[in-house]
Every structure is written in C-alpha cells, then in structure tokens.
Design a protein around this motif. Structure first.
Motif, mmCIF file in Angstrom:
data_model
loop_
_atom_site.group_PDB
_atom_site.id
_atom_site.type_symbol
_atom_site.label_atom_id
_atom_site.label_comp_id
_atom_site.label_asym_id
_atom_site.label_seq_id
_atom_site.Cartn_x
_atom_site.Cartn_y
_atom_site.Cartn_z
ATOM 1 N N PHE A 170 18.834 25.835 -55.300
ATOM 2 C CA PHE A 170 19.399 24.665 -54.638
ATOM 3 C C PHE A 170 18.438 24.267 -53.523
ATOM 4 N N GLY A 171 18.267 22.970 -53.357
ATOM 5 C CA GLY A 171 17.226 22.511 -52.451
ATOM 6 C C GLY A 171 15.862 22.804 -53.056
ATOM 7 N N GLU A 172 14.849 22.835 -52.215
ATOM 8 C CA GLU A 172 13.488 23.055 -52.702
ATOM 9 C C GLU A 172 12.971 24.456 -52.435
ATOM 10 N N GLU A 173 13.691 25.243 -51.635
ATOM 11 C CA GLU A 173 13.141 26.533 -51.214
ATOM 12 C C GLU A 173 14.018 27.728 -51.534
ATOM 13 N N ASN A 174 15.292 27.522 -51.846
ATOM 14 C CA ASN A 174 16.224 28.644 -51.910
ATOM 15 C C ASN A 174 16.705 28.921 -53.330
ATOM 16 N N ALA A 175 16.603 30.173 -53.717
ATOM 17 C CA ALA A 175 17.208 30.648 -54.959
ATOM 18 C C ALA A 175 18.507 31.356 -54.601
ATOM 19 N N VAL A 176 19.555 31.091 -55.375
ATOM 20 C CA VAL A 176 20.848 31.722 -55.111
ATOM 21 C C VAL A 176 21.275 32.501 -56.349
ATOM 22 N N SER A 177 22.168 33.454 -56.136
ATOM 23 C CA SER A 177 22.666 34.261 -57.254
ATOM 24 C C SER A 177 24.129 34.596 -57.038
ATOM 25 N N PHE A 178 24.781 34.945 -58.130
ATOM 26 C CA PHE A 178 26.129 35.497 -58.077
ATOM 27 C C PHE A 178 26.218 36.531 -59.186
ATOM 28 N N LYS A 186 24.934 34.058 -52.982
ATOM 29 C CA LYS A 186 24.014 34.640 -52.009
ATOM 30 C C LYS A 186 22.598 34.104 -52.225
ATOM 31 N N ILE A 187 21.924 33.825 -51.118
ATOM 32 C CA ILE A 187 20.509 33.474 -51.193
ATOM 33 C C ILE A 187 19.710 34.738 -51.519
ATOM 34 N N ILE A 188 18.741 34.623 -52.431
ATOM 35 C CA ILE A 188 17.905 35.765 -52.807
ATOM 36 C C ILE A 188 16.662 35.753 -51.924
ATOM 37 N N PRO A 189 16.590 36.616 -50.915
ATOM 38 C CA PRO A 189 15.476 36.548 -49.952
ATOM 39 C C PRO A 189 14.152 37.055 -50.508
ATOM 40 N N HIS A 190 14.178 37.751 -51.632
ATOM 41 C CA HIS A 190 12.957 38.403 -52.115
ATOM 42 C C HIS A 190 12.164 37.546 -53.108
ATOM 43 N N LEU A 191 12.695 36.391 -53.469
ATOM 44 C CA LEU A 191 11.965 35.510 -54.391
ATOM 45 C C LEU A 191 11.046 34.597 -53.593
ATOM 46 N N LEU A 192 9.904 35.124 -53.222
ATOM 47 C CA LEU A 192 8.954 34.366 -52.411
ATOM 48 C C LEU A 192 8.035 33.547 -53.299
ATOM 49 N N GLY A 193 7.619 32.428 -52.796
ATOM 50 C CA GLY A 193 6.616 31.636 -53.493
ATOM 51 C C GLY A 193 7.125 30.834 -54.658
ATOM 52 N N ILE A 194 8.427 30.565 -54.722
ATOM 53 C CA ILE A 194 8.937 29.762 -55.831
ATOM 54 C C ILE A 194 9.500 28.430 -55.323
ATOM 55 N N HIS A 205 15.552 41.427 -68.321
ATOM 56 C CA HIS A 205 15.623 41.727 -66.884
ATOM 57 C C HIS A 205 14.418 41.179 -66.110
ATOM 58 N N LYS A 206 13.779 40.173 -66.648
ATOM 59 C CA LYS A 206 12.687 39.501 -65.952
ATOM 60 C C LYS A 206 13.028 38.030 -65.779
ATOM 61 N N LEU A 207 12.751 37.517 -64.591
ATOM 62 C CA LEU A 207 12.988 36.112 -64.279
ATOM 63 C C LEU A 207 11.648 35.392 -64.225
ATOM 64 N N PHE A 208 11.506 34.372 -65.061
ATOM 65 C CA PHE A 208 10.288 33.567 -65.118
ATOM 66 C C PHE A 208 10.555 32.270 -64.355
ATOM 67 N N CYS A 209 9.892 32.085 -63.225
ATOM 68 C CA CYS A 209 10.113 30.934 -62.346
ATOM 69 C C CYS A 209 8.888 30.022 -62.386
ATOM 70 N N CYS A 216 5.715 32.396 -61.692
ATOM 71 C CA CYS A 216 5.923 33.730 -61.113
ATOM 72 C C CYS A 216 6.912 34.500 -61.995
ATOM 73 N N ILE A 217 6.642 35.770 -62.183
ATOM 74 C CA ILE A 217 7.542 36.627 -62.955
ATOM 75 C C ILE A 217 8.069 37.713 -62.031
ATOM 76 N N HIS A 218 9.400 37.841 -61.966
ATOM 77 C CA HIS A 218 10.036 38.841 -61.109
ATOM 78 C C HIS A 218 10.830 39.816 -61.965
ATOM 79 N N ASP A 219 10.748 41.088 -61.599
ATOM 80 C CA ASP A 219 11.468 42.150 -62.296
ATOM 81 C C ASP A 219 12.799 42.386 -61.592
ATOM 82 N N PHE A 220 13.917 42.222 -62.338
ATOM 83 C CA PHE A 220 15.254 42.387 -61.765
ATOM 84 C C PHE A 220 15.912 43.693 -62.214
ATOM 85 N N SER A 221 15.143 44.629 -62.735
ATOM 86 C CA SER A 221 15.738 45.867 -63.229
ATOM 87 C C SER A 221 16.156 46.807 -62.100
#
Length: 383
Positions: A170-178, A186-194, A205-209, A216-221
C-alpha cells in the motif's frame, strides 16, 4: 484358443477363492499408481467407488497440475467452474455467501480465493474488507478491514495446518501482511528496497518483488524475511509504466498499453514478461526475458516456452505437453480487446508459435455474462 483362457478365480494357499476380475480387490500399490495419474475430478469420483478405493485415495495425491478456471457472474452468489479436461462441461458452485457477488477475487492459492469487498465506510473513510474462501468446502476466514487499497496481493495457504499468509503493497514504500494468529494488518519492516513494487509472486516460501528498477527475492521460510537475490531490470523496462492501480478502484477499466509481469517457472527460473497493446488496437504482443542467475544484471530474450505455458495472473508456468485443454508454448492472460466494461478481466491466449491472440473455450464465455475469470488448482484438505 479356449485352452489359453484366463480363469476368473484363483485359489489361495488357505483354500479360499479370489475373484481376479474384481476391481475392488486390486493391490493397494497398484490402486495408488492409478489414483496418482488421475486429475482432480476423476480422483474425487474414483474414491467413492468402494471402501478399498477410498482407502487408496487417502495415501495418494491427485494430479493437480491441471488448472481450472472460475468465472464470476455479475451480482451472483456462486461461481462457474470449468475443467479444461472436460471441454464443454461446467460446474456451478454452492452458495458462496450473500456478499460474494459484490466482492471480487484478487488472488488464489489452490482452491482458496482472496476476496475483496470495498463497499464499506467508517466515518466517510473507505474500508477494504478481505476474506479467504475455499471454493469447494466453503470454509471462510474473515480478515480485519483495511483503510487502504492494496496493490498486487499474494495468498498462501497450507492445506494441512490451515496456516495462511497474505502480502501486498500500500502506498509506494510499505509492504503489509496478515497471517494466522494476527489481529491486525502489519507493515513488514524487513522488505527493504522494494519501493513502488507493483508485481509480486509467492512460490515455495519465496516472495518475488518487482518494481521499476529491480527484482528482489525474499525468503519467508524463517521468522524474518531475508533478501537472497537482487537483479536489475533496467535493460528490459523503460521508466514509463502504465496499468498500475490499487485494488478496489471502480469505474471503467483502465486501458494500459504496456504491462509487465514476473513469472516463476516449473523449474524455478524467473521470467520477465512484457505485454503491449497499442491504443485502440485489438492486437497484443509479448516479449519474454529469462533471468541469468549467474549474472546479476543479465536477462536473455527467449522466443519459446517449449512444453510449458504461462498463467500470467498466477505468475507461474505449468507443463502443458500432456495437459488436455491447455495449449503448450502459450501465454494465458487477462486482457481487454474492446472498451467494454469489465472486459479487462476476460482470459485470452497468446500462442507463441502462431503469434496470434485467441479466445479459449468460446462456448464458456458466451454462455453467461460475467465480471472476471481466474485460474486456480482444485484441491481438498487431505484426510
């Protein structure tokens, strides 16, 4: 010839006779091999034949590589299901709730749908109401309302544990999750640079942003998402990008001339897909680039998917060589070929061999008016 006929019975060591032609007495290992070759519909039918077949189904998995389609009729509390294997047959779901016809689907995970109802207001502030719904069992998980539209949400559900995860921007800088156990988004503070991420795919268990500049590829395991890979997309992507809007926007369809998608293949390769439709034209063209993981700035243009097919709204490929009703070396995409309302959500095929756009299963789309269509992989919770 008669001397070579096979007897219908066999005498066991205990002296009892066994009927060799009785399908219910086939060895369990053989039944398991049969069950695992069946598609979802045939699997569900076969397990009701007898008690031994039902027992075999409990230790087997159906061949769930065949995607089904769900159509959403306007203002109806049900969906229409279509299995490409069965060609001109379609199924009507049970009553999916009074608000189903007023909601629209924004993501799928197997038979689970992430639904959005944006009709609510609290003190003149719009409330985006999400819920997760299982198409076949009617299980429903209501989620807290959210005050903002969410871009490119993804859904993951564990069939066995019922754990689930929703991620979006949501917006241009924040990723949220439930996720299960949370009481608020909740805002996901660890997804930097997206920043400005407008496409996401979640697989294994990988998020491709994907944003304007990089993938960017993030490991959510683990407990904390970790960035494990990053690559520039500047060589494939000009800065001006159209067709991006928060979910929940109403009105006539926005008519983008260029779209960009990230696709994860069966083997785990990453594809960059550029689709383009000139203004007031009915012709779509596609370009596909494959990420070279050995070079962090390299994308190779490819002209064929061989035996795979892209399901663009899911961000994945399926092996289509032996799939009935699915055209290999093609791209299935949601698009619009006219100015009609809602038609941006119709499904089309771009055949990479013929370079032509086709309408799949024309009888299905002409049988009733609908708002949108989505691919999903049918499944029940394992017993």
């Amino acid at each position: 010839m008669a001397s070579h006929a096979v007897s219908a019975t066999e005498t066991t060591r205990s002296g009892s006779k066994r009927n060799l032609h009785c399908w219910s007495q086939l060895p369990l290992d053989l039944l398991r091999l049969v069950f695992e070759r069946l598609g979802f519909a045939d699997f569900e039918r076969a397990k009701t034949v007898c008690s031994s077949w039902r027992s075999a189904s409990k230790i087997s998995e159906p061949n769930n590589q065949i995607p089904w389609m769900i159509l959403f009729p306007k203002d109806k509390n049900y969906g229409i299901l279509f299995n490409p294997e069965e060609k001109e047959k379609q199924y009507k779901t049970q009553d999916l709730g009074d608000d189903f016809g007023k909601s629209f689907c924004v993501a799928t995970c197997r038979s689970w749908l992430l639904m959005l109802d944006d009709r609510g207001y609290i003190k003149d502030v719009p409330q985006y109401k999400f819920y997760i719904l299982h198409l076949l069992t009617l299980e429903r998980i209501n989620l807290p309302s959210f005050e903002y539209g969410i871009t490119s949400p993804v859904l993951w559900v564990d069939e066995k544990t019922q754990d689930y995860l929703i991620i979006g921007m949501f917006g241009e800088e924040n990723a949220v999750s439930f996720k299960r156990g949370d009481n608020s988004w909740k805002i996901i503070p660890h997804l930097l640079g997206i920043d400005e991420c407008f496409k996401m795919v979640y697989k294994d268990h990988k998020l491709f942003c994907f944003n304007y500049f990089k993938l960017c590829i993030h490991d959510f395991s683990g407990e904390i998402p970790l960035e494990i890979f990053k690559i520039s997309v500047r060589e494939c992507l000009p800065r001006s990008v159209g067709g991006i809007r928060p979910l929940g926007s109403r009105g006539l369809p926005y008519l983008p001339t260029i779209r960009y998608n990230i696709v994860v293949t069966v083997r785990g390769d990453v594809l960059f897909v550029k689709s383009q439709r000139p203004l007031r034209s009915k012709k779509w063209t596609f370009q596909i680039y494959k990420m070279d993981s050995s070079k962090k700035t390299k994308w190779d243009k490819i002209v064929s998917l061989k035996d795979e097919t892209i399901l663009l709204d899911l961000g994945i490929t399926v092996l289509a060589k032996d799939l009935e009703g699915i055209t290999r070396n093609s791209i299935y995409f949601n698009g619009n070929l006219s100015e009609e309302k809602y038609q941006e959500n119709n499904i089309f095929i771009y055949n990479l061999d013929s370079k032509k756009v086709e309408r799949p299963h024309k009888f299905l789309f002409s049988s009733l008016p609908f708002i949108s269509a989505r691919w999903f992989f049918p499944s029940f919770k394992r017993e």
